[in-house]
Design a protein around this motif. Structure first.
Motif, PDB file in Angstrom:
ATOM      1  N   PHE A  88       0.809  -1.222   0.000  1.00  0.00           N
ATOM      2  CA  PHE A  88       0.000   0.000   0.000  1.00  0.00           C
ATOM      3  C   PHE A  88       0.842   1.272   0.000  1.00  0.00           C
ATOM      4  O   PHE A  88       0.294   2.368  -0.037  1.00  0.00           O
ATOM      5  CB  PHE A  88      -0.933   0.024   1.213  1.00  0.00           C
ATOM      6  N   GLY A  89       2.149   1.151   0.051  1.00  0.00           N
ATOM      7  CA  GLY A  89       2.993   2.333   0.087  1.00  0.00           C
ATOM      8  C   GLY A  89       3.642   2.510   1.447  1.00  0.00           C
ATOM      9  O   GLY A  89       3.078   2.121   2.472  1.00  0.00           O
ATOM     10  N   THR A  90       4.816   3.126   1.451  1.00  0.00           N
ATOM     11  CA  THR A  90       5.571   3.289   2.693  1.00  0.00           C
ATOM     12  C   THR A  90       5.557   4.724   3.214  1.00  0.00           C
ATOM     13  O   THR A  90       6.025   4.986   4.309  1.00  0.00           O
ATOM     14  CB  THR A  90       7.035   2.855   2.490  1.00  0.00           C
ATOM     15  N   THR A  91       5.037   5.651   2.428  1.00  0.00           N
ATOM     16  CA  THR A  91       4.955   7.052   2.843  1.00  0.00           C
ATOM     17  C   THR A  91       3.522   7.530   2.633  1.00  0.00           C
ATOM     18  O   THR A  91       2.751   6.913   1.888  1.00  0.00           O
ATOM     19  CB  THR A  91       5.904   7.942   2.024  1.00  0.00           C
ATOM     20  N   PRO A  92       3.151   8.663   3.256  1.00  0.00           N
ATOM     21  CA  PRO A  92       1.800   9.192   3.011  1.00  0.00           C
ATOM     22  C   PRO A  92       1.500   9.423   1.533  1.00  0.00           C
ATOM     23  O   PRO A  92       0.391   9.140   1.067  1.00  0.00           O
ATOM     24  CB  PRO A  92       1.792  10.496   3.813  1.00  0.00           C
ATOM     25  N   VAL A  93       2.468   9.925   0.785  1.00  0.00           N
ATOM     26  CA  VAL A  93       2.254  10.177  -0.641  1.00  0.00           C
ATOM     27  C   VAL A  93       2.068   8.864  -1.395  1.00  0.00           C
ATOM     28  O   VAL A  93       1.176   8.744  -2.252  1.00  0.00           O
ATOM     29  CB  VAL A  93       3.431  10.979  -1.239  1.00  0.00           C
ATOM     30  N   ARG A  95       1.001   5.977  -0.192  1.00  0.00           N
ATOM     31  CA  ARG A  95      -0.283   5.369   0.181  1.00  0.00           C
ATOM     32  C   ARG A  95      -1.447   6.089  -0.507  1.00  0.00           C
ATOM     33  O   ARG A  95      -2.396   5.461  -0.971  1.00  0.00           O
ATOM     34  CB  ARG A  95      -0.449   5.366   1.703  1.00  0.00           C
ATOM     35  N   ALA A  96      -1.363   7.415  -0.583  1.00  0.00           N
ATOM     36  CA  ALA A  96      -2.412   8.171  -1.267  1.00  0.00           C
ATOM     37  C   ALA A  96      -2.452   7.824  -2.754  1.00  0.00           C
ATOM     38  O   ALA A  96      -3.535   7.744  -3.359  1.00  0.00           O
ATOM     39  CB  ALA A  96      -2.194   9.670  -1.078  1.00  0.00           C
ATOM     40  N   THR A  97      -1.288   7.611  -3.347  1.00  0.00           N
ATOM     41  CA  THR A  97      -1.218   7.269  -4.766  1.00  0.00           C
ATOM     42  C   THR A  97      -1.846   5.902  -5.038  1.00  0.00           C
ATOM     43  O   THR A  97      -2.647   5.746  -5.970  1.00  0.00           O
ATOM     44  CB  THR A  97       0.244   7.280  -5.246  1.00  0.00           C
ATOM     45  N   VAL A  98      -1.506   4.923  -4.218  1.00  0.00           N
ATOM     46  CA  VAL A  98      -2.075   3.580  -4.397  1.00  0.00           C
ATOM     47  C   VAL A  98      -3.580   3.620  -4.197  1.00  0.00           C
ATOM     48  O   VAL A  98      -4.353   3.041  -4.980  1.00  0.00           O
ATOM     49  CB  VAL A  98      -1.417   2.575  -3.426  1.00  0.00           C
ATOM     50  N   ARG A  99      -4.036   4.330  -3.163  1.00  0.00           N
ATOM     51  CA  ARG A  99      -5.476   4.408  -2.894  1.00  0.00           C
ATOM     52  C   ARG A  99      -6.201   5.165  -4.001  1.00  0.00           C
ATOM     53  O   ARG A  99      -7.349   4.846  -4.324  1.00  0.00           O
ATOM     54  CB  ARG A  99      -5.715   5.079  -1.540  1.00  0.00           C
ATOM     55  N   LYS A 100      -5.549   6.172  -4.576  1.00  0.00           N
ATOM     56  CA  LYS A 100      -6.163   6.905  -5.687  1.00  0.00           C
ATOM     57  C   LYS A 100      -6.476   5.957  -6.838  1.00  0.00           C
ATOM     58  O   LYS A 100      -7.606   5.940  -7.360  1.00  0.00           O
ATOM     59  CB  LYS A 100      -5.230   8.004  -6.175  1.00  0.00           C
ATOM     60  N   TRP A 101      -5.488   5.174  -7.252  1.00  0.00           N
ATOM     61  CA  TRP A 101      -5.695   4.270  -8.381  1.00  0.00           C
ATOM     62  C   TRP A 101      -6.702   3.176  -8.049  1.00  0.00           C
ATOM     63  O   TRP A 101      -7.534   2.799  -8.879  1.00  0.00           O
ATOM     64  CB  TRP A 101      -4.368   3.669  -8.829  1.00  0.00           C
ATOM     65  N   ILE A 162       0.489  -0.071 -12.151  1.00  0.00           N
ATOM     66  CA  ILE A 162      -0.313   1.135 -12.265  1.00  0.00           C
ATOM     67  C   ILE A 162       0.176   2.237 -11.328  1.00  0.00           C
ATOM     68  O   ILE A 162      -0.084   3.412 -11.542  1.00  0.00           O
ATOM     69  CB  ILE A 162      -1.810   0.831 -11.996  1.00  0.00           C
ATOM     70  N   ALA A 163       0.925   1.848 -10.272  1.00  0.00           N
ATOM     71  CA  ALA A 163       1.385   2.837  -9.288  1.00  0.00           C
ATOM     72  C   ALA A 163       2.753   2.463  -8.733  1.00  0.00           C
ATOM     73  O   ALA A 163       3.068   1.273  -8.585  1.00  0.00           O
ATOM     74  CB  ALA A 163       0.387   2.944  -8.133  1.00  0.00           C
ATOM     75  N   LEU A 164       3.564   3.463  -8.447  1.00  0.00           N
ATOM     76  CA  LEU A 164       4.834   3.338  -7.716  1.00  0.00           C
ATOM     77  C   LEU A 164       5.914   2.553  -8.452  1.00  0.00           C
ATOM     78  O   LEU A 164       7.008   2.371  -7.921  1.00  0.00           O
ATOM     79  CB  LEU A 164       4.628   2.708  -6.324  1.00  0.00           C
TER      80      LEU A 164
END
Length: 215
Positions: A88-93, A95-101, A162-164
């Motif tokens: 899900f991501g290791t930083t706030p940015v 995590r927000a990117t993964v959740r956005k997609w 799709i992300a990261l």
């Protein structure tokens, strides 16, 4: 032991795939109870309905009896318990990117695809149990979902993620619903060569074997 109440279908299998990605092993790290959704067992079994009044699957039952429902929150709960490998991501940015997609895909593809399936191909099973669209409206909304698949093909481009730039929950969600479609006779729409490559690539992951499992 934590118990995963599961069944056929994209959401239960999404959670199981997530668990495989986390290295969690059925029988060692969690128990699994399978429900026959074709026969409506998830809505007729009093014990299950007591755990999840909506009768949807999956449900994750914790050691203290707490029951978590909905695949996305279940996966986020598991991510917090088992942060590696990170999905899900290791930083706030991140995590927000993964959740956005994931949210975009959920809204633009999952909702119309699911509603369209229930009203058309899945009508014999769903119409007696819940309100569904008319067959004509179902076909239209299914076609709308195909348009959005093409949109995501463009978002994906030449990448396999799709992300990261790495495998995340957002990829797993897209992969799970593509495979769900394949099991009910759906095919990727024309003009989605990037998604076809994406699915072929991730079919090599151990978690993909879930779709070969009859349960």
């Amino acid at each position: 032991m934590t118990t995963l109440h599961s069944s056929l279908g994209p959401n239960p299998r999404l959670v199981r795939m997530f668990m495989v990605e986390k290295g969690l092993v059925e029988g060692r790290d969690f128990a699994r109870v399978h429900y026959d959704i074709i026969a409506g067992q998830n809505r007729s079994d009093a014990g299950y309905v007591a755990r999840n009044p909506l009768g949807t699957t999956p449900t994750l039952e914790l050691d203290d009896g707490t029951c978590l429902t909905e695949s996305w929150p279940i996966c986020e709960y598991l991510e917090e318990l088992h942060p590696s490998p990170n999905l899900f991501g290791t930083t706030p940015v991140e995590r927000a990117t993964v959740r956005k997609w994931a949210r975009l895909f959920d809204q633009e593809v999952v909702v119309p695809m699911t509603m369209g399936f229930r009203a058309t191909t899945g009508r014999p099973m769903f119409a007696p149990r819940m309100s569904v669209l008319s067959e004509g409206a179902g076909a239209e909304i299914f076609a709308m979902a195909d348009e959005k698949w093409r949109l995501f093909d463009g978002f994906l481009g030449e990448s396999d993620h799709i992300a990261l730039g790495r495998f995340t929950f957002a990829d797993l969600l897209i992969f799970a619903f593509a495979n769900f479609g394949f099991t009910v006779g759906w095919k990727l729409p024309e003009g989605t060569a990037n998604l076809a490559r994406f699915v072929t690539k991730h079919n090599e992951r151990p978690c993909a074997a879930i779709w070969k499992d009859s349960e």
